[in-house]
Design an enzyme around this catalytic site. Structure first.
Site, PDB file in Angstrom:
ATOM      1  N   HIS A  99       0.843  -1.204   0.000  1.00  0.00           N
ATOM      2  CA  HIS A  99       0.000   0.000   0.000  1.00  0.00           C
ATOM      3  C   HIS A  99       0.874   1.248   0.000  1.00  0.00           C
ATOM      4  O   HIS A  99       2.085   1.193   0.214  1.00  0.00           O
ATOM      5  CB  HIS A  99      -0.996   0.006   1.172  1.00  0.00           C
ATOM      6  CG  HIS A  99      -0.398   0.197   2.530  1.00  0.00           C
ATOM      7  ND1 HIS A  99      -1.157   0.423   3.648  1.00  0.00           N
ATOM      8  CD2 HIS A  99       0.893   0.181   2.965  1.00  0.00           C
ATOM      9  CE1 HIS A  99      -0.374   0.553   4.701  1.00  0.00           C
ATOM     10  NE2 HIS A  99       0.871   0.408   4.332  1.00  0.00           N
ATOM     11  N   CYS A 118       5.462   6.534   4.810  1.00  0.00           N
ATOM     12  CA  CYS A 118       4.407   5.721   4.191  1.00  0.00           C
ATOM     13  C   CYS A 118       3.847   6.367   2.930  1.00  0.00           C
ATOM     14  O   CYS A 118       3.092   5.736   2.193  1.00  0.00           O
ATOM     15  CB  CYS A 118       3.287   5.476   5.193  1.00  0.00           C
ATOM     16  SG  CYS A 118       3.872   4.649   6.672  1.00  0.00           S
ATOM     17  N   HIS A 124       4.915   0.222  -0.269  1.00  0.00           N
ATOM     18  CA  HIS A 124       5.695  -0.738   0.522  1.00  0.00           C
ATOM     19  C   HIS A 124       4.741  -1.844   0.959  1.00  0.00           C
ATOM     20  O   HIS A 124       3.523  -1.687   0.909  1.00  0.00           O
ATOM     21  CB  HIS A 124       6.340  -0.052   1.729  1.00  0.00           C
ATOM     22  CG  HIS A 124       5.339   0.512   2.683  1.00  0.00           C
ATOM     23  ND1 HIS A 124       4.774   1.749   2.516  1.00  0.00           N
ATOM     24  CD2 HIS A 124       4.749  -0.026   3.782  1.00  0.00           C
ATOM     25  CE1 HIS A 124       3.902   1.972   3.487  1.00  0.00           C
ATOM     26  NE2 HIS A 124       3.861   0.912   4.264  1.00  0.00           N
ATOM     27  N   HIS A 126       3.305  -5.280   3.432  1.00  0.00           N
ATOM     28  CA  HIS A 126       3.097  -5.826   4.783  1.00  0.00           C
ATOM     29  C   HIS A 126       2.601  -7.266   4.671  1.00  0.00           C
ATOM     30  O   HIS A 126       1.897  -7.609   3.712  1.00  0.00           O
ATOM     31  CB  HIS A 126       2.026  -5.041   5.548  1.00  0.00           C
ATOM     32  CG  HIS A 126       2.421  -3.648   5.907  1.00  0.00           C
ATOM     33  ND1 HIS A 126       3.287  -3.364   6.938  1.00  0.00           N
ATOM     34  CD2 HIS A 126       2.057  -2.459   5.377  1.00  0.00           C
ATOM     35  CE1 HIS A 126       3.438  -2.058   7.029  1.00  0.00           C
ATOM     36  NE2 HIS A 126       2.705  -1.467   6.085  1.00  0.00           N
ATOM     37  N   ASP A 164      -4.831 -10.721  -1.471  1.00  0.00           N
ATOM     38  CA  ASP A 164      -3.475 -11.280  -1.362  1.00  0.00           C
ATOM     39  C   ASP A 164      -2.640 -10.932  -2.590  1.00  0.00           C
ATOM     40  O   ASP A 164      -3.102 -11.076  -3.736  1.00  0.00           O
ATOM     41  CB  ASP A 164      -3.571 -12.800  -1.203  1.00  0.00           C
ATOM     42  CG  ASP A 164      -2.271 -13.404  -0.713  1.00  0.00           C
ATOM     43  OD1 ASP A 164      -1.512 -12.709  -0.016  1.00  0.00           O
ATOM     44  OD2 ASP A 164      -2.027 -14.579  -1.033  1.00  0.00           O
ATOM     45  N   HIS A 165      -1.404 -10.484  -2.329  1.00  0.00           N
ATOM     46  CA  HIS A 165      -0.453 -10.134  -3.398  1.00  0.00           C
ATOM     47  C   HIS A 165      -1.022  -9.073  -4.348  1.00  0.00           C
ATOM     48  O   HIS A 165      -0.963  -9.200  -5.574  1.00  0.00           O
ATOM     49  CB  HIS A 165      -0.005 -11.392  -4.172  1.00  0.00           C
ATOM     50  CG  HIS A 165       0.931 -12.239  -3.373  1.00  0.00           C
ATOM     51  ND1 HIS A 165       0.519 -12.967  -2.273  1.00  0.00           N
ATOM     52  CD2 HIS A 165       2.262 -12.443  -3.474  1.00  0.00           C
ATOM     53  CE1 HIS A 165       1.548 -13.589  -1.759  1.00  0.00           C
ATOM     54  NE2 HIS A 165       2.623 -13.294  -2.448  1.00  0.00           N
ATOM     55  N   GLU A 211      -1.066  -5.180  11.246  1.00  0.00           N
ATOM     56  CA  GLU A 211      -0.319  -4.787  10.063  1.00  0.00           C
ATOM     57  C   GLU A 211       1.174  -5.060  10.224  1.00  0.00           C
ATOM     58  O   GLU A 211       1.862  -5.412   9.265  1.00  0.00           O
ATOM     59  CB  GLU A 211      -0.549  -3.296   9.783  1.00  0.00           C
ATOM     60  CG  GLU A 211       0.022  -2.838   8.460  1.00  0.00           C
ATOM     61  CD  GLU A 211      -0.367  -1.405   8.159  1.00  0.00           C
ATOM     62  OE1 GLU A 211      -1.216  -1.204   7.281  1.00  0.00           O
ATOM     63  OE2 GLU A 211       0.150  -0.478   8.822  1.00  0.00           O
TER      64      GLU A 211
HETATM   65 NI    NI Z   1       2.418   0.491   5.679  1.00  0.00          NI
END
Ligand code: NI
Length: 241
Positions: A99, A118, A124, A126, A164-165, A211
């Site tokens: 995100h 961020c 980046h 998670h 996912d992904h 997260e």
């Molecule tokens: Ni983040």
């Protein structure tokens, strides 16, 4: 358990508590065939949620219980709070996604001011851990508050597989305009799961999205299917992402 601290600094004497639990529960259940070990299971099957209820019933005469939490395995557990046949079931799962925290309505400088690192332009990732807690009434015959396989399928099909992904900002249309903070992701997951879980005969109680080791968000279920604007309670434990 809960109670006042005594003159020795204890709510209860721990060795007394352990003795009661062993005598009333664990020594009887350990290495047993649950369906036949206690008469409670002759009619109602020993699901995790019903087992938690029966353990409560057997310990309540001796201990000041607040909650029984019973893990079937690290990704599935039941909570029972002493309220008739009402229980909670939690499924834990995970997905990986990227995100970027930046509002399309703000300048790059403004986003960096609000979201710090961020907001860097290329995002980046998670590894998100997700805990979905549903609340319901245990069926007196099946012992289930909801069909576990169907519940797992709803979470997989509605959230895990689509998320996912992905790069959340670009791949999930909702996040084209809504900044995908942990709080906002949890709210969106809550909104996606509300109706499918209701159709399984239970209600969504809580979504917890972890997260990172530093932060998580919890959002509680909508009060009813008609209260679209019911307040969401998001509790970020730490704002740094
Ligand atoms: Ni983040």
């Amino acid at each position: 358990m809960a109670g006042e601290l005594d003159e020795y600094g204890m709510v209860l004497n721990l060795s007394d508590v352990k003795h009661v639990i062993k005598r009333e529960v664990t020594s009887q259940l350990d290495f047993s065939y649950l369906n036949e070990v206690w008469p409670e299971f002759a009619y109602t099957l020993p699901t995790t949620e019903y087992l938690a209820k029966v353990i409560w019933d057997r310990l309540a005469p001796y201990l000041p219980l607040v909650k029984i939490q019973l893990f079937e395995h690290p990704e599935l557990w039941a909570d029972y709070l002493g309220n008739a046949m009402e229980a909670y079931l939690t499924i834990s799962t995970h997905f990986s996604a990227a995100h970027r925290l930046a509002s399309p309505r703000l300048s790059y400088e403004e986003n960096c001011e609000i979201y710090g690192k961020c907001a860097r332009p290329h995002g980046h990732g998670h590894n998100y851990h997700l805990e979905v807690t549903v609340k319901g009434v245990i069926d007196p015959r099946t012992g289930m508050l909801a069909d576990l396989a169907q519940l797992q399928a709803v979470i997989d099909d509605t959230v895990v597989e689509p998320f996912d992904h992905t790069f959340l900002n670009k791949d999930i249309p909702y996040f084209a305009e809504v900044v995908p903070t942990a709080e906002n992701i949890a709210v969106h997951i809550r909104d996606l799961l509300h109706e499918p879980i209701r159709q399984l005969g239970a209600s969504l109680h809580k979504v917890k999205l972890i997260e990172s080791p530093n932060n998580s968000a919890e959002v509680y279920g909508l009060v009813s299917s008609t209260s679209e604007n019911a307040a969401a309670v998001a509790l970020p434990q730490l704002a740094t992402v």
